[in-house]
Design a protein around this motif. Structure first.
Motif, mmCIF file in Angstrom:
data_model
loop_
_atom_site.group_PDB
_atom_site.id
_atom_site.type_symbol
_atom_site.label_atom_id
_atom_site.label_comp_id
_atom_site.label_asym_id
_atom_site.label_seq_id
_atom_site.Cartn_x
_atom_site.Cartn_y
_atom_site.Cartn_z
ATOM 1 N N LYS A 357 43.897 4.751 5.282
ATOM 2 C CA LYS A 357 44.741 5.894 5.642
ATOM 3 C C LYS A 357 46.132 5.737 5.019
ATOM 4 C CE LYS A 357 45.761 8.458 9.730
ATOM 5 N NZ LYS A 357 46.023 8.268 11.158
ATOM 6 N N GLU A 358 46.694 4.566 5.197
ATOM 7 C CA GLU A 358 48.039 4.291 4.671
ATOM 8 C C GLU A 358 48.107 4.519 3.164
ATOM 9 O OE1 GLU A 358 49.699 0.425 5.453
ATOM 10 O OE2 GLU A 358 49.411 0.761 7.618
ATOM 11 N N GLU A 359 47.128 3.931 2.484
ATOM 12 C CA GLU A 359 47.148 4.004 1.018
ATOM 13 C C GLU A 359 46.959 5.444 0.529
ATOM 14 O OE1 GLU A 359 48.054 1.559 -1.015
ATOM 15 O OE2 GLU A 359 48.358 0.367 0.801
ATOM 16 N N MET A 364 49.173 10.500 -1.896
ATOM 17 C CA MET A 364 49.429 11.939 -1.807
ATOM 18 C C MET A 364 50.907 12.229 -2.027
ATOM 19 S SD MET A 364 46.445 13.079 -1.366
ATOM 20 C CE MET A 364 44.862 12.440 -0.912
ATOM 21 N N HIS A 365 51.763 11.298 -1.539
ATOM 22 C CA HIS A 365 53.208 11.463 -1.728
ATOM 23 C C HIS A 365 53.584 11.331 -3.194
ATOM 24 C CE1 HIS A 365 55.312 12.168 1.960
ATOM 25 N NE2 HIS A 365 54.459 11.378 2.606
ATOM 26 N N LYS A 366 52.986 10.342 -3.823
ATOM 27 C CA LYS A 366 53.333 10.042 -5.220
ATOM 28 C C LYS A 366 52.897 11.171 -6.147
ATOM 29 C CE LYS A 366 53.433 5.013 -5.362
ATOM 30 N NZ LYS A 366 52.532 3.872 -5.540
ATOM 31 N N ILE A 367 51.712 11.710 -5.909
ATOM 32 C CA ILE A 367 51.205 12.765 -6.780
ATOM 33 C C ILE A 367 51.097 14.068 -5.989
ATOM 34 C CG2 ILE A 367 49.489 13.265 -8.574
ATOM 35 C CD1 ILE A 367 48.397 10.425 -8.088
#
Lengths: 422, 271
Positions: A357-359, A364-367
């Protein structure tokens, strides 16, 4: 996986049974190896002392293991099964853990609080370690028992105060004199109890030993044994002023030392303190002597009174010790539960899900601006990787194998699931 | 400044005395450390306080009852620490720190101002005489505490009641020997104080001995302690008798010290 205790002690078996079952000398090692090879036994330890013989094991099927042990004991020691079964006690699971804790803490001993048992338990454990007959459960049980015993010793007064007449005599002597090794000790007469007390006193170190006895030969023998000097019985009063501690136990039916005589002795020794123990029954020393300054006279009943008080104190302290043991059983039981496979499997799964979940969130934030289709694909891949990675360990845990507990412990350690405290 | 130092020292002794009393009932390494630590801090501040007064007054600060009582307490704590360092006598603080606290409290209630020294006291004998007298008396104070401990322990052993403090009190022999050593230490000091006092009296009042109450009582105490030492060597009076005598001896000192002060008579009016 649970602890099984099969054994007997001074409370349930007389000495003739205990000695038949004892694993003495080379028998201990031999017995341990045979015991370890029995069916249904995964780990094993034998504790054999003069007051108890106990076999500790890690078993899955307690009933079958118990039967195997009974057969083994009866065959190995060539003792009749019915006689054996009458004396043996069995503890399994947490009940067994409690029993071992109590044994280690000397709550189950003949003299509560006596310190030898812990050393004997350590020896038994060391032999088992050397012979590699223990594993995760018994190792933990032994280490925990030793630490519980130490906790009991430091937090209660269970091992304080003398509980035998000879110890009480030495304890008193130490409260009268600063340094026993500078004191002269006189033994008047003989007798089992007097000799025992004398020996104990001498072991604590006195400067000189004088021995007087009605039969001079006996005095010579005892003097030789104690590294002392024989004194003619008729002259004992002349030598008495030199003695700081006197143990008296003659067969005389009258007082052999009167208050008057003692007064003279005290004058001769410049009123230095003197400790007299009159073990004889009937008493040999005029009890009025205790009224003299710096003379401390104790008879058998006085000493027994001290021993009784101390024993009573120990029993009170034992209640505190039981409390400590209850607490420790709680922590041990938690540790045991953590070795159960089901919660471990769940924990691995949770941990993996959490990481996934964390990863995913990070990604999703990065891309930003990923389409629904792409997102689903990425998630699908992540789930697949996680599942494939955790499948072999969880599968191994689910399997009902012999070494499952070892696996559980290893996995908990590898995945860091016990925290730093372990 | 003087007041602050004195009150601080008093507070530390107070803490130490209270902890030492609780130690009679329950003792641990921690309580023992707290007790010794606060006594040590108190002693340090107390020392600074005495030096401060010495500098402020320009002479040894043992010239009025407040100073005398304070200095007496200081001497007791000093000897207590020496004794504690040398022998480690279990429970001794419980028998001595409360007494130090009482002395300090009475000192705190006495007038403290530094007055100009009266001509009689302006002498080099002042320092010598008073320091010896108080050190000697302080040794007797500790012998008094040890004497009480002896009687308590002797009671346990004699009555064959092995409970209470029996476990923690030292052996009879060691208490007796320390008591004896303290008296052999204090006795020459007291003797010397009496001699220097007589010499000083000669220069100040023109006569060696004036039979003023303080002198008389000092002589009485001197005889009591002389008897203790003499009887021990000759007749072997030790143990219980020596303990009782050392208690009696010190009570005489207290009478001499406080009783005479209350009467306010005699030539020793300044103390």
């Amino acid at each position: 996986m649970k602890v099984l205790v099969v054994g007997l002690n001074h409370k349930v078996a007389d000495v003739d049974v205990r000695e038949k079952l004892a694993f003495n000398g080379p028998k201990l090692e031999e017995g341990l190896l045979l015991f370890h090879k029995l069916p249904h036994i995964k780990e094993s330890i034998i504790l054999s002392t003069c007051n108890r013989v106990e076999l500790y094991a890690n078993v899955d099927d307690a009933e079958k293991a118990e039967e195997a042990i009974r057969v083994f004991l009866s065959d190995y020691h060539k003792i009749d099964r019915t006689a054996l079964d009458r004396s043996l006690y069995i503890h399994a699971g947490m009940d067994a853990v409690k029993h071992v804790f109590r044994v280690a803490s000397s709550l189950d001993s003949m003299v509560i609080g006596e310190p030898q048992i812990l050393g004997q338990l350590k020896d038994a454990f060391e032999l088992a370690l050397a012979k590699k007959t223990t594993g995760i459960l018994l190792n933990k049980l032994m280490k925990k028992s030793i630490s519980v015993a130490k906790r009991v010793r430091t937090e209660t007064k269970i091992a304080e105060n003398a509980v035998s007449i000879s110890f009480a005599a030495v304890e008193l002597a130490k409260k009268i004199f600063t340094d026993l090794s500078k004191k002269v000790f006189m033994l008047l007469g003989a007798g089992e109890m007097a000799e025992l007390a004398a020996r104990h006193l001498i072991n604590n170190g006195v400067r000189e030993v004088l021995v007087a006895n009605r039969t001079f030969e006996r005095a010579c023998d005892l003097a030789k044994e104690f590294n002392g000097r024989p004194v003619k019985f008729d002259n004992f009063i002349d030598e008495m002023h030199r003695a700081d501690i006197i143990i008296c136990s003659t067969g005389a039916s009258h007082y052999i030392l009167s208050k008057n005589q003692m007064q003279k002795v005290m004058k001769e020794r410049k009123q230095r303190q003197v400790f007299i123990i009159d073990i004889s029954v009937p008493r040999n020393i005029d009890p009025e002597i205790n009224e003299l300054d710096n003379v401390y006279l104790y008879n058998v009943d006085d000493l027994q009174g001290i021993v009784d008080t101390n024993l009573f104190e120990r029993k009170k302290e034992a209640e505190k010790a039981e409390q400590i043991i209850e607490e420790e059983i709680e922590t041990f039981s938690k540790w045991l539960q953590s070795l159960d496979s089901v919660p471990t499997i769940i924990a691995i799964r949770e941990k993996a899900e959490e990481i996934k979940k964390e990863e995913l969130e990070k990604l999703m934030h990065k891309i930003p601006g990923l389409g629904q289709k792409e997102k689903e694909a990425i998630e699908y891949m992540a789930t697949a990787i996680v599942n494939k990675l955790i499948h072999p360990p969880t599968a191994a845990l689910k399997e009902d194998s012999e070494d499952r507990d070892v696996l559980v412990a290893a996995i908990r350690k590898l995945y860091g699931m016990d925290g730093k405290k372990g | 400044m003087d007041v602050i130092l004195f009150e601080l020292a008093l507070t530390c002794y107070f803490a130490s005395a209270i902890v030492s009393i609780t130690e009679i009932f329950k003792e641990s390494k921690i309580t023992h450390r707290i007790m010794l630590f606060s006594a040590a801090v108190g002693f340090f501040i107390h020392t600074v306080n005495i030096i401060y007064r010495y500098v402020a007054a320009g002479h040894i600060p043992i010239t009025n009852p407040h100073e005398a009582t304070s200095f007496f307490s200081w001497c007791i704590v000093l000897i207590f620490f020496i004794l504690n360092f040398r022998y480690k006598i279990n429970l001794l603080p419980s028998f001595i720190m409360p007494f130090v606290l009482l002395l300090m409290l009475s000192s705190s209630m006495l007038p403290r101002e530094i007055k100009p020294l009266s001509p009689v006291l302006q002498s080099y004998w002042l320092g010598i005489h008073t320091v010896f007298a108080f050190l000697g008396n302080a040794a007797f104070a500790l012998a008094f505490g040890i004497g009480i401990m002896y009687l308590v322990q002797e009671h346990y052993v004699k009555a064959k009641k092995i409970s209470g403090l029996f476990e923690r009190l030292p052996s009879l022999q060691s208490l007796d020997e320390i008591n004896y050593r303290l008296i052999t230490f204090g006795f020459p000091l007291l003797t010397f104080a009496i001699i220097t006092g007589a010499l000083w009296a000669q220069t100040a009042w023109g006569s060696y001995w004036n039979w003023d109450p303080r002198e008389t009582w000092s002589l009485v105490t001197w005889f009591i302690y002389a008897i203790i030492l003499h009887a021990r060597l000759i007749a072997g009076w030790r143990g219980k008798r020596a303990a009782i005598l050392s208690i009696v001896g010190f009570l005489t000192i207290l009478i001499a010290f406080f009783g005479i002060k209350l009467l306010k008579k005699g030539l020793h009016v300044f103390l």
